[in-house]
Write an enzyme that holds these catalytic residues in place. Structure first.
Site, short mmCIF file in Angstrom:
data_model
loop_
_atom_site.label_atom_id
_atom_site.label_comp_id
_atom_site.label_asym_id
_atom_site.label_seq_id
_atom_site.Cartn_x
_atom_site.Cartn_y
_atom_site.Cartn_z
N CYS A 120 0.86 -1.19 0.00
CA CYS A 120 0.00 0.00 0.00
C CYS A 120 0.89 1.24 0.00
O CYS A 120 1.69 1.42 -0.91
CB CYS A 120 -0.94 -0.11 1.20
SG CYS A 120 -2.04 1.28 1.48
N HIS B 287 -7.22 -4.59 -3.23
CA HIS B 287 -6.09 -3.91 -2.60
C HIS B 287 -5.97 -4.45 -1.17
O HIS B 287 -6.96 -4.57 -0.46
CB HIS B 287 -6.39 -2.41 -2.57
CG HIS B 287 -5.33 -1.57 -1.94
ND1 HIS B 287 -4.33 -0.98 -2.66
CD2 HIS B 287 -5.12 -1.22 -0.65
CE1 HIS B 287 -3.54 -0.29 -1.84
NE2 HIS B 287 -4.01 -0.43 -0.61
N ASP C 62 -8.44 -3.25 -7.49
CA ASP C 62 -7.86 -2.04 -6.89
C ASP C 62 -7.81 -0.91 -7.94
O ASP C 62 -6.77 -0.61 -8.50
CB ASP C 62 -6.45 -2.37 -6.39
CG ASP C 62 -5.78 -1.23 -5.65
OD1 ASP C 62 -6.42 -0.18 -5.45
OD2 ASP C 62 -4.61 -1.40 -5.27
#
Length: 301
Positions: free
Chosen positions: A190, A269, A238
């Protein structure tokens, strides 16, 4: 969809709930707004307790390698960061089999500090023969506060340029660590995926291999500096991060950079993070095995 808990009648959580969680986790909506949106799903028969338990992290689920594992030695160590917040601290995990030297891997957390999931990732790397170091960017504010909500608020209050300098200092510290073989890998998730890309571009002489998980690209003006091979992991659902990939890939191609990208189908994600319902075991294990092979190839030679 992988689930941790088996119910007599398992319900599939609607995709929009995962999308809302992604917005909330990245600061685009407040916790109140996130819970308000979740409450609209109660008409479908979901209870709020089931929804929030599924979407918010449960770190008891994330321990794949015990901190008491006999094969590793773990401790917290500090490092100098004069251009950042002055001093950083992180979780250093060394395989007990290492007597002379070993490759080193920097583990970069998400946008909420050094939580138990990221510490476990460092232990997994040590079990695979790497010296792993996971800095806690919240150290100057007292460290990861024990929950992600406060951690996210603390990290968002910090100076992004200084955060980046702290991670650069951590990379240099680890590369030159006495037991390092001089080969540094970086893996991040991330926000940490972004930092992984950024470090490859900002410190081309330091980073030898980089494996960003669902991370956005580094600033456009430094992409041409990248020398390390990249192993890019993306999640099909995502939309936010995937929208940045075509332009990044075009620049990597134009610069004749060494990279490979894997798109994991049907996952969100955060699919590697085994503390939330976004976790997908098959995709996570495949991505992790590829990452270990990649680091074996580029760091152990």
């Amino acid at each position: 969809m992988h689930t941790h808990k088996s119910n007599s009648e398992p319900q599939v959580i609607p995709q929009e709930a995962f999308d809302w969680y992604d917005e909330y986790a990245h600061g685009d909506i407040t916790r109140r707004e996130f819970l308000s949106r979740l409450s609209t799903l109660t008409v479908l028969g979901f209870s709020m307790s089931v929804l929030s338990a599924a979407l918010l992290p449960n770190y008891a689920l994330a321990e794949q390698v015990s901190f008491n594992d006999a094969d590793i030695k773990a401790e917290y160590v500090t490092f100098p960061s004069p251009a950042g917040y002055g001093e950083g601290r992180g979780y250093l995990v060394i395989p007990k089999s290492v007597t002379t030297s070993a490759p080193v891997v920097l583990v970069v957390h998400e946008n909420r500090g050094l939580n138990p999931y990221i510490e476990d990732v460092a232990r997994r790397l040590a079990k695979a023969g790497f010296i792993a170091f996971a800095p806690d960017i919240l150290y100057s504010l007292g460290g990861y506060p024990g929950n992600d909500d406060e951690g996210r608020a603390l990290q968002s209050s910090m100076d992004k340029a200084k955060i980046e300098q702290d991670f650069m200092a951590a990379a240099r510290f680890l590369k030159t660590y006495p037991l390092s073989n001089g080969k540094l890998g970086v893996v991040g998730f991330c926000f940490g995926g972004y930092v992984t890309n950024m470090l490859a571009a900002s410190l081309p002489e330091v980073v030898d291999a980089a494996a960003p998980f669902y991370g956005t690209p580094p600033a456009k003006d430094i992409r041409m500096n990248i020398r390390a091979p990249l192993l890019v992991h993306l999640a099909e659902l995502d939309k936010r991060v995937n929208a940045t990939w075509p332009e990044y890939e075009a620049d990597l191609k134009a610069g004749k950079k060494q990279y490979s990208m894997h798109m994991y189908s049907g996952v969100n994600h955060g699919f590697h993070n085994d503390s939330t319902e976004r976790y997908d075991e098959a995709a996570a294990e495949l991505a992790w095995s590829r990452t270990i092979e990649f680091f074996d190839l580029h760091l152990k030679a």
